[in-house]
Design an enzyme around this catalytic site. Sequence first.
Site, short mmCIF file in Angstrom:
data_model
loop_
_atom_site.label_atom_id
_atom_site.label_comp_id
_atom_site.label_asym_id
_atom_site.label_seq_id
_atom_site.Cartn_x
_atom_site.Cartn_y
_atom_site.Cartn_z
N GLY A 269 -2.00 -3.90 13.99
CA GLY A 269 -0.87 -3.61 13.12
C GLY A 269 -0.03 -2.46 13.66
N ARG A 270 1.06 -2.20 12.99
CA ARG A 270 1.98 -1.14 13.42
C ARG A 270 1.38 0.22 13.06
NH1 ARG A 270 6.91 1.35 11.08
NH2 ARG A 270 8.31 1.88 12.80
N VAL B 135 -2.39 -3.14 -3.54
CA VAL B 135 -2.74 -4.49 -4.02
C VAL B 135 -2.58 -5.45 -2.86
CG1 VAL B 135 -2.33 -4.20 -6.50
CG2 VAL B 135 -0.41 -4.71 -4.99
N HIS C 247 2.58 12.05 -1.40
CA HIS C 247 2.21 13.46 -1.23
C HIS C 247 3.32 14.34 -1.81
CE1 HIS C 247 -1.34 12.75 1.22
NE2 HIS C 247 -0.65 11.92 1.97
N SER D 297 0.85 -1.18 0.00
CA SER D 297 0.00 0.00 0.00
C SER D 297 0.89 1.23 0.00
CB SER D 297 -0.91 0.01 1.23
OG SER D 297 -1.78 1.12 1.20
N HIS E 171 -2.47 7.26 -4.76
CA HIS E 171 -2.58 6.12 -3.85
C HIS E 171 -2.68 4.85 -4.68
CE1 HIS E 171 -5.57 3.15 -2.19
NE2 HIS E 171 -4.67 3.12 -1.22
N HIS F 233 -6.55 7.45 -16.62
CA HIS F 233 -7.62 6.47 -16.87
C HIS F 233 -7.31 5.60 -18.09
CE1 HIS F 233 -10.74 7.22 -13.85
NE2 HIS F 233 -10.21 8.43 -13.79
#
Length: 302
Positions: free
Chosen positions: A261-262, A111, A98, A94, A108, A147
């Site tokens: 999670g972290r 998968v 920025h 992920s 962003h 797109h």
Amino acid sequence: MSVPDMNQVKEYLLSLQDSICQGLEQEDGEGKFREDAWQREGGGGGRSRVMSEGKVFEQAGVGFSHVFGANMPASATAHRPELAGRTYNAMGVSLVIHPRNPYVPTSHANVRFFIAEKPGAEPIWWFGGGFDLTPYYAFEEDVIHWHQTAREACVPFGDNVYARYKHWCDEYFFLKHRNETRGVGGLFFDDLNEWGFDKSFAFMRSVGDHYLKAYRPIVAKRKETPYGERERDFQLYRRGRYVEFNLVFDRGTLFGLQTGGRTESILMSLPPLVKWRYNWHPEPGSAEADLYDNYLKPRDWL
């Protein structure tokens, strides 16, 4: 239906993280990713890579995680009640980028693969992911390129795949309390298993491999555009919408927090600087109003 191969998926995801970080470092020209490897107490871990204060990217986070456990979190069982009582493995890449220049969009991508098992029963598994674009000062040619590349990722898998997952992206990345899309969309898919493992995995790879093809040309075209305090101020204000979505609606954020999670890795998607204002509206006819009037609503860009 072909048998899921978790090792094959993990190998691909690690290589995808490597290639995306390498491509973004090349595009930035100065910034480098710093890696933190981490372990999760309940099982699994990951490696988080963050670039801070690069020449082009103010903050870029690209994370790989593989977590597993005996109990499903509420965010998963609410969506899929048949998962209750199963052990699970979840892995994915992920990222959120920025940029510093307001004329370069935030982007962003994600998968992921998920499998839940219990003795004596068939495993439940699926792929998910996609990528989406959040401009501040939008250019129609950039959105069309984004797109077109998204459609290229989908073409080998069926005539209606792009249209289906483009529509899902528009619906998912929507701020209900603002009545606006987070950006100009892209692709979003989840619960993908009906094609069998091999084809579903191939589609996830296609989406992952097309991310840099979609994003880097836009960055290269806009990263030297001159800007001033007005543009920077608007960028920081619009980043607030990004924060609102990730903390209120995003499934991945909720899943990560609920599975222990972290936290630093889960929230590395948040921008380093952001502003909110009370009841602010852009001046009619301005460049800022153009974003609201022409881009923050679903459109057929092709």
